[in-house]
Scaffold this motif. Structure first.
Motif, mmCIF file in Angstrom:
data_model
loop_
_atom_site.group_PDB
_atom_site.id
_atom_site.type_symbol
_atom_site.label_atom_id
_atom_site.label_comp_id
_atom_site.label_asym_id
_atom_site.label_seq_id
_atom_site.Cartn_x
_atom_site.Cartn_y
_atom_site.Cartn_z
ATOM 1 N N VAL A 163 0.993 -1.310 0.339
ATOM 2 C CA VAL A 163 -0.287 -0.080 0.464
ATOM 3 C C VAL A 163 0.844 1.100 0.097
ATOM 4 O O VAL A 163 0.335 2.374 -0.002
ATOM 5 C CB VAL A 163 -1.334 -0.220 0.940
ATOM 6 C CG1 VAL A 163 -2.140 -0.745 1.129
ATOM 7 C CG2 VAL A 163 -0.521 -0.203 2.781
ATOM 8 N N LEU A 164 2.582 1.768 0.496
ATOM 9 C CA LEU A 164 2.878 2.433 0.293
ATOM 10 C C LEU A 164 4.160 1.716 -0.102
ATOM 11 O O LEU A 164 4.944 0.727 0.437
ATOM 12 C CB LEU A 164 3.053 2.941 1.663
ATOM 13 C CG LEU A 164 3.638 4.791 2.122
ATOM 14 C CD1 LEU A 164 2.681 5.349 3.014
ATOM 15 C CD2 LEU A 164 4.570 4.072 2.263
ATOM 16 N N GLY A 165 5.266 2.797 -1.250
ATOM 17 C CA GLY A 165 6.083 2.229 -1.141
ATOM 18 C C GLY A 165 6.495 1.907 -2.889
ATOM 19 O O GLY A 165 5.594 2.061 -3.336
ATOM 20 N N PRO A 166 8.514 2.108 -3.314
ATOM 21 C CA PRO A 166 7.695 1.761 -5.365
ATOM 22 C C PRO A 166 7.029 0.802 -5.388
ATOM 23 O O PRO A 166 8.154 0.324 -6.470
ATOM 24 C CB PRO A 166 9.943 2.676 -5.149
ATOM 25 C CG PRO A 166 9.676 1.863 -3.567
ATOM 26 C CD PRO A 166 9.241 2.468 -2.601
ATOM 27 N N GLY A 174 14.122 6.457 0.643
ATOM 28 C CA GLY A 174 14.310 7.979 -0.018
ATOM 29 C C GLY A 174 13.874 8.369 1.673
ATOM 30 O O GLY A 174 12.387 7.974 2.444
ATOM 31 N N PHE A 175 13.262 9.577 1.302
ATOM 32 C CA PHE A 175 12.936 10.636 1.567
ATOM 33 C C PHE A 175 11.621 11.376 1.123
ATOM 34 O O PHE A 175 11.606 12.733 1.025
ATOM 35 C CB PHE A 175 13.875 11.478 3.228
ATOM 36 C CG PHE A 175 13.647 11.582 4.479
ATOM 37 C CD1 PHE A 175 12.182 11.054 4.883
ATOM 38 C CD2 PHE A 175 13.265 13.202 5.334
ATOM 39 C CE1 PHE A 175 11.685 12.035 6.127
ATOM 40 C CE2 PHE A 175 13.134 14.070 5.714
ATOM 41 C CZ PHE A 175 12.090 12.868 6.595
ATOM 42 N N VAL A 176 10.678 10.821 0.906
ATOM 43 C CA VAL A 176 9.240 11.544 -0.054
ATOM 44 C C VAL A 176 8.109 11.755 0.855
ATOM 45 O O VAL A 176 8.000 10.116 0.881
ATOM 46 C CB VAL A 176 9.876 10.860 -1.581
ATOM 47 C CG1 VAL A 176 8.779 11.828 -1.942
ATOM 48 C CG2 VAL A 176 10.644 10.972 -1.934
ATOM 49 N N THR A 181 2.348 4.497 -4.352
ATOM 50 C CA THR A 181 4.572 4.333 -4.854
ATOM 51 C C THR A 181 5.124 5.509 -4.824
ATOM 52 O O THR A 181 5.869 5.457 -5.409
ATOM 53 C CB THR A 181 3.972 3.250 -6.142
ATOM 54 O OG1 THR A 181 3.434 4.708 -6.853
ATOM 55 C CG2 THR A 181 3.242 2.039 -6.257
ATOM 56 N N ALA A 182 4.356 6.375 -4.922
ATOM 57 C CA ALA A 182 5.324 8.399 -5.295
ATOM 58 C C ALA A 182 6.223 7.970 -3.531
ATOM 59 O O ALA A 182 6.790 8.960 -3.746
ATOM 60 C CB ALA A 182 4.112 8.645 -5.165
ATOM 61 N N ALA A 183 5.241 7.497 -2.681
ATOM 62 C CA ALA A 183 6.155 7.584 -1.358
ATOM 63 C C ALA A 183 7.496 6.786 -0.883
ATOM 64 O O ALA A 183 7.411 6.128 -1.960
ATOM 65 C CB ALA A 183 5.654 7.448 -0.403
ATOM 66 N N ARG A 184 8.667 7.532 -0.792
ATOM 67 C CA ARG A 184 9.490 7.268 -0.067
ATOM 68 C C ARG A 184 10.061 5.875 1.385
ATOM 69 O O ARG A 184 9.932 8.076 2.361
ATOM 70 C CB ARG A 184 11.182 7.566 -0.569
ATOM 71 C CG ARG A 184 10.632 7.702 -2.310
ATOM 72 C CD ARG A 184 11.026 5.840 -3.061
ATOM 73 N NE ARG A 184 10.432 5.799 -4.402
ATOM 74 C CZ ARG A 184 9.071 6.418 -5.012
ATOM 75 N NH1 ARG A 184 8.438 6.164 -4.894
ATOM 76 N NH2 ARG A 184 9.355 6.422 -6.387
ATOM 77 N N ASP A 204 9.780 5.392 10.611
ATOM 78 C CA ASP A 204 10.769 5.472 9.749
ATOM 79 C C ASP A 204 12.638 5.127 9.914
ATOM 80 O O ASP A 204 12.771 6.822 10.313
ATOM 81 C CB ASP A 204 10.415 6.301 8.092
ATOM 82 C CG ASP A 204 11.030 6.127 7.019
ATOM 83 O OD1 ASP A 204 11.588 5.104 6.971
ATOM 84 O OD2 ASP A 204 10.848 7.191 6.036
ATOM 85 N N THR A 205 13.432 4.147 10.046
ATOM 86 C CA THR A 205 14.285 4.385 10.762
ATOM 87 C C THR A 205 15.783 5.427 10.082
ATOM 88 O O THR A 205 15.946 5.438 11.394
ATOM 89 C CB THR A 205 15.079 2.465 11.142
ATOM 90 O OG1 THR A 205 13.568 2.611 11.947
ATOM 91 C CG2 THR A 205 16.196 2.840 11.892
ATOM 92 N N TYR A 206 15.540 5.161 8.687
ATOM 93 C CA TYR A 206 17.393 5.886 8.813
ATOM 94 C C TYR A 206 16.389 7.267 7.691
ATOM 95 O O TYR A 206 17.730 8.000 7.439
ATOM 96 C CB TYR A 206 17.427 5.202 7.122
ATOM 97 C CG TYR A 206 18.283 4.183 8.025
ATOM 98 C CD1 TYR A 206 18.279 3.739 9.577
ATOM 99 C CD2 TYR A 206 18.730 2.946 6.783
ATOM 100 C CE1 TYR A 206 19.390 2.508 9.834
ATOM 101 C CE2 TYR A 206 20.001 1.992 7.683
ATOM 102 C CZ TYR A 206 20.367 1.684 8.951
ATOM 103 O OH TYR A 206 20.628 0.890 9.644
ATOM 104 N N ASN A 207 15.003 7.949 8.599
ATOM 105 C CA ASN A 207 14.660 8.682 8.712
ATOM 106 C C ASN A 207 14.864 9.766 9.963
ATOM 107 O O ASN A 207 14.470 10.994 8.856
ATOM 108 C CB ASN A 207 13.834 9.017 7.078
ATOM 109 C CG ASN A 207 13.881 8.808 5.713
ATOM 110 O OD1 ASN A 207 15.255 9.702 5.222
ATOM 111 N ND2 ASN A 207 12.927 8.087 5.072
#
Length: 207
Positions: A163-166, A174-176, A181-184, A204-207
């Motif tokens: 439901v979320l992610g590329p 990424g951090f979008v 699918t547009a979210a990162r 979102d651990t690395y963001n």
């Protein structure tokens, strides 16, 4: 293993997986919980109405279900299991996750998160795929025929959907902000659901 801590007396009891004194890891279901094997279970969530426990078995890239009654049978309900990782959506054990392993961009391992929602579905942080996946009972599916859902076996009771992610890309981070699918994301781990709204919240651990 999965272990219970009884607050009233502080007792710790192994309820599923290899019991003491010798821990064993692996990937096997069983009608008796203590005969089943897990590998790096990292998170779990409980259906308080039935006592059923859903375990994110990260080392096996799978979602396992521990029945809330009887011998507490352990069944795999989503994910191919073992070392078989990937990102395809699908039905039950035909779908794949990537919950554990060394990422090619970061020298770390990933551990996902799992949470039960009010409909009986499960929200999954698929850490190394940088995706959020929903694992829903086929009885709630609007895309599958009633004949198919009625004939399902224990390993094909759930539909896995990103439901979320590329999706369907893999290892894209990424951090979008954005929808679908547009979210990162970058290594999502902990996940929780607001029962009042159904909204998901993700660490979102690395963001």
């Amino acid at each position: 293993a999965v272990r219970a801590i009884f607050i009233a007396n502080g007792t710790v009891v192994t309820i599923a997986g290899s019991p003491p004194p010798t821990p064993r890891s692996g990937f096997s279901d069983s009608t008796a919980a203590l005969n089943a094997l897990f590998y790096l279970p990292t998170d779990l969530t409980i259906d308080s109405a039935t006592g059923t426990i859903y375990v994110l078995d990260s080392g096996n890239n799978a979602v396992r279900r521990i029945a809330g009654s009887g011998s507490m049978a352990v069944q795999t309900v989503a994910g191919a299991g073992g070392a078989r990782s990937g990102s395809p959506d699908g039905i039950g054990t035909l779908a794949t996750f990537h919950l554990w392993g060394t990422n090619t961009l970061f020298s770390v391992v990933g551990y996902g998160g799992i949470m039960l929602d009010a409909t009986g579905g499960l929200a999954i942080s698929d850490t190394l795929n940088n995706l959020i996946r929903l694992v829903r009972p086929l009885s709630l599916s609007t895309t599958l025929s009633s004949a198919f859902t009625a004939s399902r076996s224990s390993q094909f009771e759930y539909e896995v959907r990103t439901v979320l992610g590329p999706y369907p890309a893999t290892n894209v981070y990424g951090f979008v902000d954005g929808a679908g699918t547009a979210a990162r994301l970058n290594h999502p781990t902990g996940i929780s659901i607001d029962p009042a709204t159904g909204n998901l919240y993700v660490a979102d651990t690395y963001n």
